[in-house]
Design an enzyme around this catalytic site. Structure first.
Site, PDB file in Angstrom:
ATOM      1  N   GLU A  90      -6.603  25.809 -24.440  1.00 30.58           N
ATOM      2  CA  GLU A  90      -5.872  25.023 -25.430  1.00 30.58           C
ATOM      3  C   GLU A  90      -5.475  23.674 -24.856  1.00 30.58           C
ATOM      4  O   GLU A  90      -5.086  23.582 -23.701  1.00 30.58           O
ATOM      5  CB  GLU A  90      -4.544  25.707 -25.768  1.00 30.58           C
ATOM      6  CG  GLU A  90      -4.699  27.021 -26.438  1.00 30.58           C
ATOM      7  CD  GLU A  90      -3.333  27.657 -26.715  1.00 30.58           C
ATOM      8  OE1 GLU A  90      -3.321  28.840 -27.009  1.00 30.58           O
ATOM      9  OE2 GLU A  90      -2.310  26.952 -26.610  1.00 30.58           O
ATOM     10  N   CYS A 109      -0.862  17.651 -23.599  1.00 29.23           N
ATOM     11  CA  CYS A 109      -0.424  18.783 -22.777  1.00 29.23           C
ATOM     12  C   CYS A 109      -1.676  19.587 -22.437  1.00 29.23           C
ATOM     13  O   CYS A 109      -2.345  20.102 -23.334  1.00 29.23           O
ATOM     14  CB  CYS A 109       0.579  19.630 -23.556  1.00 29.23           C
ATOM     15  SG  CYS A 109       1.079  21.116 -22.649  1.00 29.23           S
ATOM     16  N   CYS A 116      -3.277  32.881 -17.204  1.00 31.03           N
ATOM     17  CA  CYS A 116      -2.327  32.521 -16.149  1.00 31.03           C
ATOM     18  C   CYS A 116      -2.030  33.748 -15.291  1.00 31.03           C
ATOM     19  O   CYS A 116      -1.855  34.849 -15.809  1.00 31.03           O
ATOM     20  CB  CYS A 116      -1.034  31.988 -16.770  1.00 31.03           C
ATOM     21  SG  CYS A 116       0.169  31.447 -15.533  1.00 31.03           S
ATOM     22  N   CYS A 120       5.094  35.359 -16.409  1.00 32.54           N
ATOM     23  CA  CYS A 120       6.527  35.229 -16.714  1.00 32.54           C
ATOM     24  C   CYS A 120       6.834  36.131 -17.914  1.00 32.54           C
ATOM     25  O   CYS A 120       6.045  36.197 -18.868  1.00 32.54           O
ATOM     26  CB  CYS A 120       6.867  33.775 -17.050  1.00 32.54           C
ATOM     27  SG  CYS A 120       6.620  32.674 -15.632  1.00 32.54           S
ATOM     28  N   CYS A 123       6.607  34.553 -21.535  1.00 30.33           N
ATOM     29  CA  CYS A 123       5.552  33.568 -21.832  1.00 30.33           C
ATOM     30  C   CYS A 123       4.282  34.234 -22.348  1.00 30.33           C
ATOM     31  O   CYS A 123       3.851  35.265 -21.825  1.00 30.33           O
ATOM     32  CB  CYS A 123       5.253  32.775 -20.558  1.00 30.33           C
ATOM     33  SG  CYS A 123       3.910  31.586 -20.726  1.00 30.33           S
ATOM     34  N   GLY A 172      -1.598  28.237 -17.501  1.00 27.98           N
ATOM     35  CA  GLY A 172      -1.996  28.279 -16.100  1.00 27.98           C
ATOM     36  C   GLY A 172      -0.939  27.712 -15.173  1.00 27.98           C
ATOM     37  O   GLY A 172       0.005  27.057 -15.606  1.00 27.98           O
ATOM     38  N   GLU A 173      -1.110  28.003 -13.898  1.00 31.13           N
ATOM     39  CA  GLU A 173      -0.181  27.521 -12.876  1.00 31.13           C
ATOM     40  C   GLU A 173      -0.919  26.462 -12.040  1.00 31.13           C
ATOM     41  O   GLU A 173      -1.806  26.797 -11.251  1.00 31.13           O
ATOM     42  CB  GLU A 173       0.295  28.702 -12.020  1.00 31.13           C
ATOM     43  CG  GLU A 173       1.002  28.331 -10.743  1.00 31.13           C
ATOM     44  CD  GLU A 173       2.091  27.262 -10.907  1.00 31.13           C
ATOM     45  OE1 GLU A 173       2.929  27.385 -11.814  1.00 31.13           O
ATOM     46  OE2 GLU A 173       2.090  26.291 -10.123  1.00 31.13           O
ATOM     47  N   SER A 204       3.962  20.589 -13.991  1.00 33.99           N
ATOM     48  CA  SER A 204       4.998  21.622 -14.055  1.00 33.99           C
ATOM     49  C   SER A 204       4.536  22.855 -13.303  1.00 33.99           C
ATOM     50  O   SER A 204       3.424  23.341 -13.495  1.00 33.99           O
ATOM     51  CB  SER A 204       5.268  21.972 -15.529  1.00 33.99           C
ATOM     52  OG  SER A 204       6.172  23.041 -15.619  1.00 33.99           O
ATOM     53  N   LEU A 228      12.612  26.372 -13.193  1.00 31.94           N
ATOM     54  CA  LEU A 228      13.647  27.137 -12.498  1.00 31.94           C
ATOM     55  C   LEU A 228      14.035  28.357 -13.338  1.00 31.94           C
ATOM     56  O   LEU A 228      13.939  29.491 -12.897  1.00 31.94           O
ATOM     57  CB  LEU A 228      14.854  26.224 -12.226  1.00 31.94           C
ATOM     58  CG  LEU A 228      15.829  26.737 -11.184  1.00 31.94           C
ATOM     59  CD1 LEU A 228      15.177  26.776  -9.812  1.00 31.94           C
ATOM     60  CD2 LEU A 228      17.081  25.869 -11.147  1.00 31.94           C
ATOM     61  N   ASN A 303      10.479  29.106 -27.436  1.00 29.08           N
ATOM     62  CA  ASN A 303       9.632  29.354 -28.607  1.00 29.08           C
ATOM     63  C   ASN A 303       9.298  30.831 -28.622  1.00 29.08           C
ATOM     64  O   ASN A 303       8.647  31.325 -27.699  1.00 29.08           O
ATOM     65  CB  ASN A 303       8.331  28.551 -28.502  1.00 29.08           C
ATOM     66  CG  ASN A 303       8.552  27.086 -28.768  1.00 29.08           C
ATOM     67  OD1 ASN A 303       9.102  26.719 -29.803  1.00 29.08           O
ATOM     68  ND2 ASN A 303       8.167  26.251 -27.830  1.00 29.08           N
ATOM     69  N   CYS A 346       2.797  27.150 -26.132  1.00 23.67           N
ATOM     70  CA  CYS A 346       2.496  27.908 -24.924  1.00 23.67           C
ATOM     71  C   CYS A 346       1.544  29.094 -25.103  1.00 23.67           C
ATOM     72  O   CYS A 346       1.931  30.252 -25.097  1.00 23.67           O
ATOM     73  CB  CYS A 346       3.791  28.410 -24.309  1.00 23.67           C
ATOM     74  SG  CYS A 346       5.077  27.167 -24.303  1.00 23.67           S
TER      75      CYS A 346
END
Ligand code: SAH
Length: 356
Positions: A90, A109, A116, A120, A123, A172-173, A204, A228, A303, A346
């Site tokens: 995306e 974005c 990912c 989390c 997410c 993704g990270e 990020s 964080l 969200n 996301c």
């Protein structure tokens, strides 16, 4: 062969030389792609037909197919791209609304991995795990796709507008795909290619202190945003499994280093989850962390994701949390929430399209 979007002019010149073509042909192609954001070889009118055909077959500037597009009422657009191996990614365009900013911005974005690996608990992106890393060219392409979209119609006011800001905040990270992400950032800020200001590029991350330090030495003046999301290690580990590898204090130390070496203030991202991390006590603890380094706290209203139990706090609760941080002397903002009706939040379009 290296993808075209990852090639320098010298590399493209060598490739075309191997096809028996003179150096000026490489400059022409480079000019179409980077100068004009024209990515369909068929429209590169000053090239011989044979070269246009060969580019289309062997070295297409864009390799992703747009398989889905959703437009939100507030101007946010989302594309689902399918790569040649049918994995999907995306990318989201967030234009400022008319009158919102003195200088209009178009923020892309972009994703850095297919899926990912972090998982989390709040997410959507991590629900299916990670499939693969994106290559540098695929990361860059998510920006160029927007610039290369054909005009919506005659007189489309956005037809000539280009992406002005890029946030590596999609799926993704980024620091789990370090080399490709750094290469993509270099391409995006190269004046002869992406042409973006490093100040308009934000990465990020859930935060790997050693990789943050390495990033500080890359010489790319990007803004570092650290997710964080919790003011204590115990809560952070519950929300972000990868947080087990480092403590908040180690991240703060890496963030301080980042500021000292780059002069760029760090952003601390904090997604507000109702009754999880939005109490007054959490605000006080977060303020104590934020005061340790030169940073801006970015509060994100959650969200909601259908498959997950987390809830968005009320607007009042979000404002109270912000005010408490402000009163403690912290630079704090609530991030504008956009594109809700484009599944922009996301990882949700990819999931809904059933491709993850
Ligand atoms: N992996 C990186 C970048 C991707 S996500 C990172 O974790 O920073 C960008 C930001 O959006 C992160 O702060 C992430 O925690 C947050 N986010 C993820 N899902 C969200 C959701 N449903 N609502 C609001 N923010 C979300």
């Amino acid at each position: 062969m290296k993808p075209l979007l990852a090639m320098t002019l010298e590399e493209l010149t060598e490739t075309l030389a191997a096809w028996g073509l003179p150096a000026f042909r490489a400059r022409q192609v480079f000019q179409w792609v980077w100068g004009g954001r024209r990515t369909d070889p068929a429209t590169m009118t000053n090239l011989p037909a044979a070269l246009r055909a060969k580019l289309a077959a062997c070295l297409p500037p864009l390799t992703g197919r747009i398989v889905r597009r959703t437009d939100a009422a507030d101007g946010v657009v989302k594309l689902l791209l399918a790569w040649p191996d049918d994995q999907t990614t995306e990318t989201v365009l967030i234009p400022t609304r008319p009158g919102e900013a003195r200088r209009p911005r178009r923020t892309a974005c972009v994703s850095t991995q297919v899926g990912c690996p972090i998982g989390c608990t709040f997410c959507a992106s991590g629900l299916g795990g990670v499939r693969r890393n994106l290559q540098a060219a695929e990361i860059v392409e998510q920006v160029i796709q927007w610039d290369a979209l054909p005009p919506a119609g005659p007189g489309d006011p956005d037809a000539a507008a280009r992406v002005t800001h890029v946030v590596l905040m999609g799926t993704g990270e980024p620091l789990a795909n370090y080399d490709a992400v750094v290469e993509a950032c270099r391409i995006l800020v190269d004046p002869d290619r992406g042409g973006l200001s490093g100040r308009h590029l934000t990465l990020s991350t859930v935060g790997y202190p050693d990789r943050i330090r390495r990033l500080a030495g890359e010489g790319i003046p990007l803004t570092l945003a650290i997710s964080l999301h919790a003011p204590t290690d115990a809560l952070r580990r519950r929300l972000i499994p990868a947080a087990a590898a480092s403590t908040i204090q180690e991240l703060v130390a890496a963030g301080k280093d980042y500021f000292e070496r780059t002069g760029r203030e760090v952003t601390l991202e904090y997604v507000l989850l109702a009754d999880v991390n939005d109490s007054g006590r959490c605000a006080d603890e977060l303020a104590a962390i934020a005061r340790q380094l030169r940073c801006n706290v970015n509060l994100i209203r959650y969200n909601e994701v259908a498959e997950l139990p987390c809830r968005r706090p009320s607007d009042g609760a979000v404002r109270r949390f912000r005010d408490r941080l402000s009163e403690a002397g912290v630079n704090v903002q609530i991030r504008a929430s956009r594109g809700a009706d484009a599944d922009a939040a996301c990882g949700q379009l990819r999931r809904r399209a059933g491709t993850s």
